[in-house]
Design an enzyme around this catalytic site. Structure first.
Site, PDB file in Angstrom:
ATOM      1  CB  CYS A 166       0.095   1.574   5.825  1.00 15.42           C
ATOM      2  SG  CYS A 166       0.222   2.398   4.248  1.00 15.42           S
ATOM      3  CG  ASN A 217      -5.573   5.182  12.213  1.00 14.46           C
ATOM      4  OD1 ASN A 217      -6.440   6.024  12.031  1.00 14.46           O
ATOM      5  ND2 ASN A 217      -4.314   5.370  11.882  1.00 14.46           N
ATOM      6  CD  GLU A 247      -2.681  -1.087   2.598  1.00 12.63           C
ATOM      7  OE1 GLU A 247      -3.301  -2.119   2.889  1.00 12.63           O
ATOM      8  OE2 GLU A 247      -2.699  -0.056   3.298  1.00 12.63           O
ATOM      9  CB  CYS A 258       3.417  -2.916  16.604  1.00 12.36           C
ATOM     10  SG  CYS A 258       5.169  -2.551  16.386  1.00 12.36           S
ATOM     11  CB  CYS A 317       2.680   7.320   3.259  1.00 13.10           C
ATOM     12  SG  CYS A 317       2.885   6.032   4.470  1.00 13.10           S
ATOM     13  CB  CYS A 347       5.834  -5.471   9.465  1.00  9.36           C
ATOM     14  SG  CYS A 347       7.061  -4.764  10.595  1.00  9.36           S
ATOM     15  CB  CYS A 384       0.681  -2.194  13.515  1.00  2.00           C
ATOM     16  SG  CYS A 384       1.186  -2.009  11.807  1.00  2.00           S
ATOM     17  N   GLY A 422       5.744  -2.271   6.638  1.00  9.35           N
ATOM     18  CA  GLY A 422       7.118  -2.733   6.822  1.00  9.35           C
ATOM     19  C   GLY A 422       7.969  -1.857   7.711  1.00  9.35           C
ATOM     20  CD  GLU A 423      11.492  -0.685  11.452  1.00  6.48           C
ATOM     21  OE1 GLU A 423      10.470  -0.209  11.969  1.00  6.48           O
ATOM     22  OE2 GLU A 423      12.513   0.005  11.218  1.00  6.48           O
ATOM     23  CB  SER A 445       6.891   3.996  15.926  1.00  4.88           C
ATOM     24  OG  SER A 445       6.778   4.376  14.586  1.00  4.88           O
ATOM     25  CG  LEU A 446       8.658   6.700  22.537  1.00  5.45           C
ATOM     26  CD1 LEU A 446       9.876   5.799  22.567  1.00  5.45           C
ATOM     27  CD2 LEU A 446       9.018   8.083  23.092  1.00  5.45           C
ATOM     28  CG  HIS A 447       3.458   4.232  19.279  1.00  6.99           C
ATOM     29  ND1 HIS A 447       2.896   5.355  18.724  1.00  6.99           N
ATOM     30  CD2 HIS A 447       3.909   3.501  18.223  1.00  6.99           C
ATOM     31  CE1 HIS A 447       3.005   5.310  17.406  1.00  6.99           C
ATOM     32  NE2 HIS A 447       3.634   4.207  17.072  1.00  6.99           N
TER      33      HIS A 447
HETATM   34  N1  SAH Z   1       7.592   0.194  10.778  1.00 10.67           N
HETATM   35  C1  SAH Z   1       7.776   1.585  10.846  1.00 10.67           C
HETATM   36  C2  SAH Z   1       7.084   2.343   9.750  1.00 10.67           C
HETATM   37  C3  SAH Z   1       5.754   1.864   9.319  1.00 10.67           C
HETATM   38  S1  SAH Z   1       4.453   2.038  10.494  1.00 10.67           S
HETATM   39  C4  SAH Z   1       7.361   2.109  12.197  1.00 10.67           C
HETATM   40  O1  SAH Z   1       6.776   1.371  12.968  1.00 10.67           O
HETATM   41  O2  SAH Z   1       7.674   3.253  12.488  1.00 10.67           O
HETATM   42  C5  SAH Z   1       4.076   3.776  10.299  1.00 10.67           C
HETATM   43  C6  SAH Z   1       3.508   4.433  11.521  1.00 10.67           C
HETATM   44  O3  SAH Z   1       2.144   4.028  11.728  1.00 10.67           O
HETATM   45  C7  SAH Z   1       4.265   4.116  12.795  1.00 10.67           C
HETATM   46  O4  SAH Z   1       4.453   5.279  13.559  1.00 10.67           O
HETATM   47  C8  SAH Z   1       3.307   3.170  13.474  1.00 10.67           C
HETATM   48  O5  SAH Z   1       3.546   3.084  14.837  1.00 10.67           O
HETATM   49  C9  SAH Z   1       1.980   3.767  13.094  1.00 10.67           C
HETATM   50  N2  SAH Z   1       0.816   2.908  13.288  1.00 10.67           N
HETATM   51  C10 SAH Z   1       0.687   1.595  13.040  1.00 10.67           C
HETATM   52  N3  SAH Z   1      -0.560   1.179  13.356  1.00 10.67           N
HETATM   53  C11 SAH Z   1      -1.223   2.249  13.819  1.00 10.67           C
HETATM   54  C12 SAH Z   1      -2.542   2.470  14.310  1.00 10.67           C
HETATM   55  N4  SAH Z   1      -3.437   1.474  14.408  1.00 10.67           N
HETATM   56  N5  SAH Z   1      -2.879   3.716  14.688  1.00 10.67           N
HETATM   57  C13 SAH Z   1      -1.995   4.725  14.606  1.00 10.67           C
HETATM   58  N6  SAH Z   1      -0.730   4.585  14.158  1.00 10.67           N
HETATM   59  C14 SAH Z   1      -0.354   3.362  13.774  1.00 10.67           C
HETATM   60 FE1  SF4 Z   2       5.845  -3.130  11.684  1.00 12.50          FE
HETATM   61 FE2  SF4 Z   2       5.761  -0.485  12.061  1.00 12.50          FE
HETATM   62 FE3  SF4 Z   2       3.511  -1.962  12.089  1.00 12.50          FE
HETATM   63 FE4  SF4 Z   2       5.229  -2.180  14.098  1.00 12.50          FE
HETATM   64  S1  SF4 Z   2       4.076  -0.343  13.525  1.00 12.50           S
HETATM   65  S2  SF4 Z   2       4.235  -3.893  13.042  1.00 12.50           S
HETATM   66  S3  SF4 Z   2       7.163  -1.946  13.041  1.00 12.50           S
HETATM   67  S4  SF4 Z   2       4.849  -1.645  10.358  1.00 12.50           S
END
Ligand code: SAH
Ligand code: SF4
Length: 347
Positions: free
Chosen positions: A332, A289, A91, A115, A104, A111, A118, A158-159, A213-215
């Site tokens: 994504c 999301n 995507e 997480c 993007c 991946c 995600c 993906g990462e 991506s700290l969260h």
């Molecule tokens: N793998 C990398 C880049 C792709 S994810 C990473 O984790 O940074 C892109 C961004 O979307 C990251 O900041 C990720 O934490 C965030 N993301 C993934 N799922 C999400 C969700 N359900 N709601 C909000 N952000 C999300």
């Molecule tokens: Fe992979 Fe980034 Fe999604 Fe975590 S947030 S599963 S590292 S794509």
């Protein structure tokens, strides 16, 4: 078959030389591949037919063909599901900000990082993308809309730091003057925190913006939602970030998706402020999301505002990110997850 669009101009010049062709052919071919973004050797009009046939016997041209396209009726954000040469899907999301188009893109099919919030993480891992497949996403989106994209974020599926060599190659190709010519300063790489690769990236001295991506502000919460934290805990990650800022002089962005009752308390905001104190950084807050099959709820707007106020009072620069394309689910992983259910690792 070899992937011709992942070659740098120097490598292509060498390959052309090995085929006993004059060096200027390399520049011509490179232009067709990168500037014009053609998808078959027959479109290379200034290359003789016998050379095109020879190239076609050895190489293939990576494409990202549009399998599905959703356009947001709120803001025109476009979400693409692209099909790759082997039938895999990724995507991309194209956004029209006031200062130009931002895309993007994905760096892997799926991946490995898992997480819990995600959609991509829920769908398992298939393979990493070549540099040319990252370029192809940009080229197809440009051609489809007759536009020039000015900013790139590696925030799709993906990462990126789990596909380090191909991503680095992509960064060099996309910023090359003879190619798409998008400067490193216009590129953001987002990572969940693969610490050794952050150090590697730092040593490349590129001008890319790093987004983390700290969260969560601590290991207790972060390890529940991001398995990578068991390997590289918060303090280890933040140490690497401080060094990255010192070495590159570039400000780091921290992504923080607010999940109701998990990471959105006042205490979390104070702890986060304390941990980031003194670092040249910026925090992006977004409501998490919704993802099918995941029970997290997004924090409400008021919570985001209060959380941001605490950061702000403690000297941390913070923004609440505007969500684009909310009606087309621009986060994504979702489109593919709904479109290719067999790709799910979980029933
Ligand atoms: N793998 C990398 C880049 C792709 S994810 C990473 O984790 O940074 C892109 C961004 O979307 C990251 O900041 C990720 O934490 C965030 N993301 C993934 N799922 C999400 C969700 N359900 N709601 C909000 N952000 C999300
Ligand atoms: Fe992979 Fe980034 Fe999604 Fe975590 S947030 S599963 S590292 S794509």
């Amino acid at each position: 078959m070899k992937d011709i669009k992942s070659l740098t101009l120097d490598e292509l010049t060498q390959a052309v030389n090995d085929l006993e062709m004059p060096a200027y052919r390399a520049e011509q071919i490179y232009k067709w591949l990168h500037e014009k973004g053609i998808s078959s050797f027959d479109e290379m009009l200034n290359i003789p037919k016998n050379i095109r046939t020879l190239l076609g016997d050895i190489y293939y041209i990576s494409v990202a063909s549009i399998e599905k396209k959703l356009i947001s009726c709120y803001d025109g954000t476009i979400k693409y599901l692209f099909k790759l040469y082997d039938g895999e899907f990724v995507e991309s999301v194209l956004m029209d900000y006031h200062h130009g188009y931002t895309i993007c893109i994905s760096t892997q099919v799926g991946c490995k990082m898992g997480c819990t919030f995600c959609a991509t993480g829920k769908s398992g891992f298939s393979r990493s993308l070549n540099a040319s497949e990252m370029l192809a996403q940009i080229q197809t989106a440009q051609q489809d809309n007759h536009i020039r994209i000015s900013n790139i974020v590696l925030m799709g599926m993906g990462e990126p730091l789990d596909n380090y060599d191909n991503v680095l190659r992509f960064l060099r190709l996309v910023s090359a003057t003879q190619g798409l010519n998008i400067g490193m300063r216009h590129i953001t790489l987002s990572t969940c925190g693969v610490v050794p690769r952050i150090y590697d990236l730092m040593n490349e001295s590129l001008q890319v913006t790093l987004s983390i991506s700290l969260h969560a502000p601590n290991d207790h919460i972060r390890s529940q939602t991001m398995p990578i934290n068991n390997k590289y805990p918060v303090d280890t990650l933040l140490n690497a970030c401080r060094k990255y800022v010192d070495k590159t002089g570039r400000r780091i962005t921290f992504e923080y998706a607010m999940i109701d009752g998990i990471n959105d308390s006042d205490d979390c905001a104070y702890e986060l402020s304390h941990k980031l104190k003194g670092m040249n950084c910026h925090v992006n807050l977004i409501p998490v999301n919704d993802v099918n099959g995941v029970n997290y709820r997004k924090s409400n707007k008021q919570r985001l505002i209060e959380f941001s106020k605490i950061l702000d009072k403690n000297g941390i620069t913070v923004t609440i990110r505007r969500t684009l394309g909310s009606d087309i689910d621009a986060s994504c992983g979702q489109l593919k997850r709904n479109y290719v259910p067999q790709a799910d690792s979980e029933a």
